[in-house]
Design a protein around this motif. Structure first.
Motif, PDB file in Angstrom:
ATOM      1  N   VAL A   1      18.808  42.112 -19.502  1.00 12.41           N
ATOM      2  CA  VAL A   1      19.668  43.261 -19.774  1.00 12.41           C
ATOM      3  C   VAL A   1      20.754  43.282 -18.709  1.00 12.41           C
ATOM      4  O   VAL A   1      20.526  43.695 -17.571  1.00 12.41           O
ATOM      5  CB  VAL A   1      18.864  44.578 -19.758  1.00 12.41           C
ATOM      6  CG1 VAL A   1      19.797  45.765 -19.991  1.00 12.41           C
ATOM      7  CG2 VAL A   1      17.776  44.551 -20.823  1.00 12.41           C
ATOM      8  N   ASP A   2      21.926  42.814 -19.067  1.00 10.54           N
ATOM      9  CA  ASP A   2      23.046  42.776 -18.134  1.00 10.54           C
ATOM     10  C   ASP A   2      23.581  44.189 -17.918  1.00 10.54           C
ATOM     11  O   ASP A   2      23.819  44.929 -18.869  1.00 10.54           O
ATOM     12  CB  ASP A   2      24.150  41.874 -18.697  1.00 10.54           C
ATOM     13  CG  ASP A   2      25.225  41.581 -17.676  1.00 10.54           C
ATOM     14  OD1 ASP A   2      26.044  42.480 -17.404  1.00 10.54           O
ATOM     15  OD2 ASP A   2      25.248  40.459 -17.150  1.00 10.54           O
ATOM     16  N   ARG A   3      23.752  44.558 -16.669  1.00  9.27           N
ATOM     17  CA  ARG A   3      24.181  45.917 -16.362  1.00  9.27           C
ATOM     18  C   ARG A   3      25.640  46.177 -16.748  1.00  9.27           C
ATOM     19  O   ARG A   3      26.005  47.297 -17.116  1.00  9.27           O
ATOM     20  CB  ARG A   3      24.001  46.190 -14.866  1.00  9.27           C
ATOM     21  CG  ARG A   3      22.540  46.205 -14.428  1.00  9.27           C
ATOM     22  CD  ARG A   3      22.432  46.382 -12.925  1.00  9.27           C
ATOM     23  NE  ARG A   3      21.038  46.430 -12.493  1.00  9.27           N
ATOM     24  CZ  ARG A   3      20.649  46.494 -11.221  1.00  9.27           C
ATOM     25  NH1 ARG A   3      21.564  46.511 -10.252  1.00  9.27           N
ATOM     26  NH2 ARG A   3      19.369  46.543 -10.912  1.00  9.27           N
ATOM     27  N   GLU A   4      26.463  45.152 -16.661  1.00 11.52           N
ATOM     28  CA  GLU A   4      27.892  45.329 -16.917  1.00 11.52           C
ATOM     29  C   GLU A   4      28.267  45.073 -18.371  1.00 11.52           C
ATOM     30  O   GLU A   4      29.095  45.778 -18.943  1.00 11.52           O
ATOM     31  CB  GLU A   4      28.694  44.394 -16.000  1.00 11.52           C
ATOM     32  CG  GLU A   4      28.457  44.616 -14.510  1.00 11.52           C
ATOM     33  CD  GLU A   4      28.873  46.009 -14.060  1.00 11.52           C
ATOM     34  OE1 GLU A   4      29.843  46.549 -14.631  1.00 11.52           O
ATOM     35  OE2 GLU A   4      28.218  46.557 -13.155  1.00 11.52           O
ATOM     36  N   ASP A   5      27.680  44.057 -18.948  1.00 11.69           N
ATOM     37  CA  ASP A   5      28.060  43.665 -20.305  1.00 11.69           C
ATOM     38  C   ASP A   5      26.804  43.288 -21.095  1.00 11.69           C
ATOM     39  O   ASP A   5      26.562  42.114 -21.382  1.00 11.69           O
ATOM     40  CB  ASP A   5      29.034  42.477 -20.244  1.00 11.69           C
ATOM     41  CG  ASP A   5      29.599  42.128 -21.615  1.00 11.69           C
ATOM     42  OD1 ASP A   5      29.578  42.995 -22.513  1.00 11.69           O
ATOM     43  OD2 ASP A   5      30.056  40.976 -21.784  1.00 11.69           O
ATOM     44  N   PRO A   6      25.991  44.265 -21.473  1.00 12.33           N
ATOM     45  CA  PRO A   6      24.728  43.958 -22.148  1.00 12.33           C
ATOM     46  C   PRO A   6      24.931  43.409 -23.553  1.00 12.33           C
ATOM     47  O   PRO A   6      25.936  43.686 -24.217  1.00 12.33           O
ATOM     48  CB  PRO A   6      24.027  45.321 -22.197  1.00 12.33           C
ATOM     49  CG  PRO A   6      25.146  46.314 -22.196  1.00 12.33           C
ATOM     50  CD  PRO A   6      26.198  45.715 -21.301  1.00 12.33           C
TER      51      PRO A   6
ATOM     52  N   ARG B   1      12.166  44.209 -18.713  1.00 11.68           N
ATOM     53  CA  ARG B   1      13.591  43.941 -18.622  1.00 11.68           C
ATOM     54  C   ARG B   1      13.951  43.476 -17.218  1.00 11.68           C
ATOM     55  O   ARG B   1      13.289  43.821 -16.238  1.00 11.68           O
ATOM     56  CB  ARG B   1      14.400  45.181 -18.988  1.00 11.68           C
ATOM     57  CG  ARG B   1      14.273  46.351 -18.020  1.00 11.68           C
ATOM     58  CD  ARG B   1      15.142  47.514 -18.494  1.00 11.68           C
ATOM     59  NE  ARG B   1      15.092  48.659 -17.599  1.00 11.68           N
ATOM     60  CZ  ARG B   1      14.178  49.623 -17.651  1.00 11.68           C
ATOM     61  NH1 ARG B   1      13.221  49.568 -18.562  1.00 11.68           N
ATOM     62  NH2 ARG B   1      14.207  50.633 -16.802  1.00 11.68           N
TER      63      ARG B   1
ATOM     64  N   ASP C   1      17.650  42.359 -14.780  1.00  8.66           N
ATOM     65  CA  ASP C   1      19.095  42.137 -14.677  1.00  8.66           C
ATOM     66  C   ASP C   1      19.344  40.658 -14.384  1.00  8.66           C
ATOM     67  O   ASP C   1      18.405  39.856 -14.289  1.00  8.66           O
ATOM     68  CB  ASP C   1      19.718  43.035 -13.621  1.00  8.66           C
ATOM     69  CG  ASP C   1      19.140  42.821 -12.220  1.00  8.66           C
ATOM     70  OD1 ASP C   1      18.511  41.768 -11.971  1.00  8.66           O
ATOM     71  OD2 ASP C   1      19.320  43.704 -11.363  1.00  8.66           O
TER      72      ASP C   1
ATOM     73  N   THR D   1      17.545  39.082 -11.177  1.00  3.97           N
ATOM     74  CA  THR D   1      16.090  39.046 -11.305  1.00  3.97           C
ATOM     75  C   THR D   1      15.662  38.086 -12.403  1.00  3.97           C
ATOM     76  O   THR D   1      14.664  37.373 -12.268  1.00  3.97           O
ATOM     77  CB  THR D   1      15.558  40.454 -11.594  1.00  3.97           C
ATOM     78  OG1 THR D   1      16.023  41.359 -10.590  1.00  3.97           O
ATOM     79  CG2 THR D   1      14.044  40.465 -11.607  1.00  3.97           C
TER      80      THR D   1
ATOM     81  N   THR E   1      13.598  50.668 -21.871  1.00  6.78           N
ATOM     82  CA  THR E   1      14.524  49.564 -22.134  1.00  6.78           C
ATOM     83  C   THR E   1      15.360  49.861 -23.375  1.00  6.78           C
ATOM     84  O   THR E   1      14.815  50.045 -24.468  1.00  6.78           O
ATOM     85  CB  THR E   1      13.756  48.240 -22.325  1.00  6.78           C
ATOM     86  OG1 THR E   1      13.038  47.938 -21.134  1.00  6.78           O
ATOM     87  CG2 THR E   1      14.718  47.102 -22.648  1.00  6.78           C
TER      88      THR E   1
END
Length: 225
Positions: A16-21, A62, A64, A67, A111
């Motif tokens: 799960v990308d924080r900036e561009d999920p 989930r 990032d 991780t 999530t």
């Protein structure tokens, strides 16, 4: 000593990308494909036999970007799957009480991915061909993580029960898969269609009531022009 089937859990880690999920359909598809990919990569592992005899218990966690990369490096025996921008890894089932530390630390609840890019039903797949669609019962209000686990249940059940030639054709075609959430009435119609896979009913450990019908693999249907 052999682990009882009810104590075996497959760990799935969703990126799960924080900036561009990724969109939710992409993430859910990646999680389901990773689950099956772990099986096809290590089909002879003894754990599959016991796990498949139980309730197909899965946990979707989930991670990032940083991780996710660290978990992959620490556990090279993972199976990676992608669907569009969605990425997930999965492992051979293991005892619930012996989850590797780097994986056990990852969050399970809460999530969510953005529900954009979810095409209306029917999907734009050809009437014939190897593509599959996982339909989810949207009336249950499942989170992305819960829906991903249910989609993985459905796809795995289909792989185990479908005709071997159909499964082989799907694998050779690159495992094409899409995901659709449907309202209750649409979900019921979809799962009653010809060629639908096993209908998944949840054990009710998290989020939803025991016995709830959650997911199923169905044949793709062409959109009307």
């Amino acid at each position: 000593m052999e682990t009882p089937p009810e104590d075996l859990i497959q760990q799935i880690v969703l990126f799960v990308d924080r900036e561009d999920p990724a969109t939710e359909p992409e993430g859910i598809a990646a999680a389901a494909l990773a689950s099956v990919g772990a099986f096809t990569a290590h089909p002879a592992a003894d754990e599959w036999r016991g796990w498949a005899a139980g309730s197909f218990a899965k946990v979707v966690r989930r991670a990032d970007a940083g991780t996710f990369a660290k978990v992959r490096a620490a556990h090279p025996d993972h199976a990676l799957a992608t669907s569009g921008a969605g990425q997930a890894i999965a492992f051979v089932p293991g005892p619930s009480g012996h989850v590797p530390k780097k994986i056990a630390k990852l969050q399970v609840s809460g999530t969510e991915l953005p529900r954009t890019g979810d095409a209306p039903w029917p999907g734009r797949a050809p009437e014939s061909g190897p593509g599959l669609v996982v339909v989810l019962n949207d009336s249950l209000g499942m989170s992305t993580g819960k829906a991903a686990a249910q989609a993985a249940h459905a796809l795995f059940a289909w792989v185990l029960e479908a005709a071997p030639a159909r499964v082989d054709g799907w694998l050779r075609a690159g495992r094409p898969l899409s995901v659709r959430r449907l309202p209750a009435a649409g979900f019921r119609r979809a799962v009653q269609g010809e060629g639908a896979g096993p209908l998944i009913h949840d054990a009710g450990r998290t989020e939803i009531a025991p016995g709830s019908a959650t997911a199923c693999v169905v044949a793709p249907i062409r959109c009307a022009d």
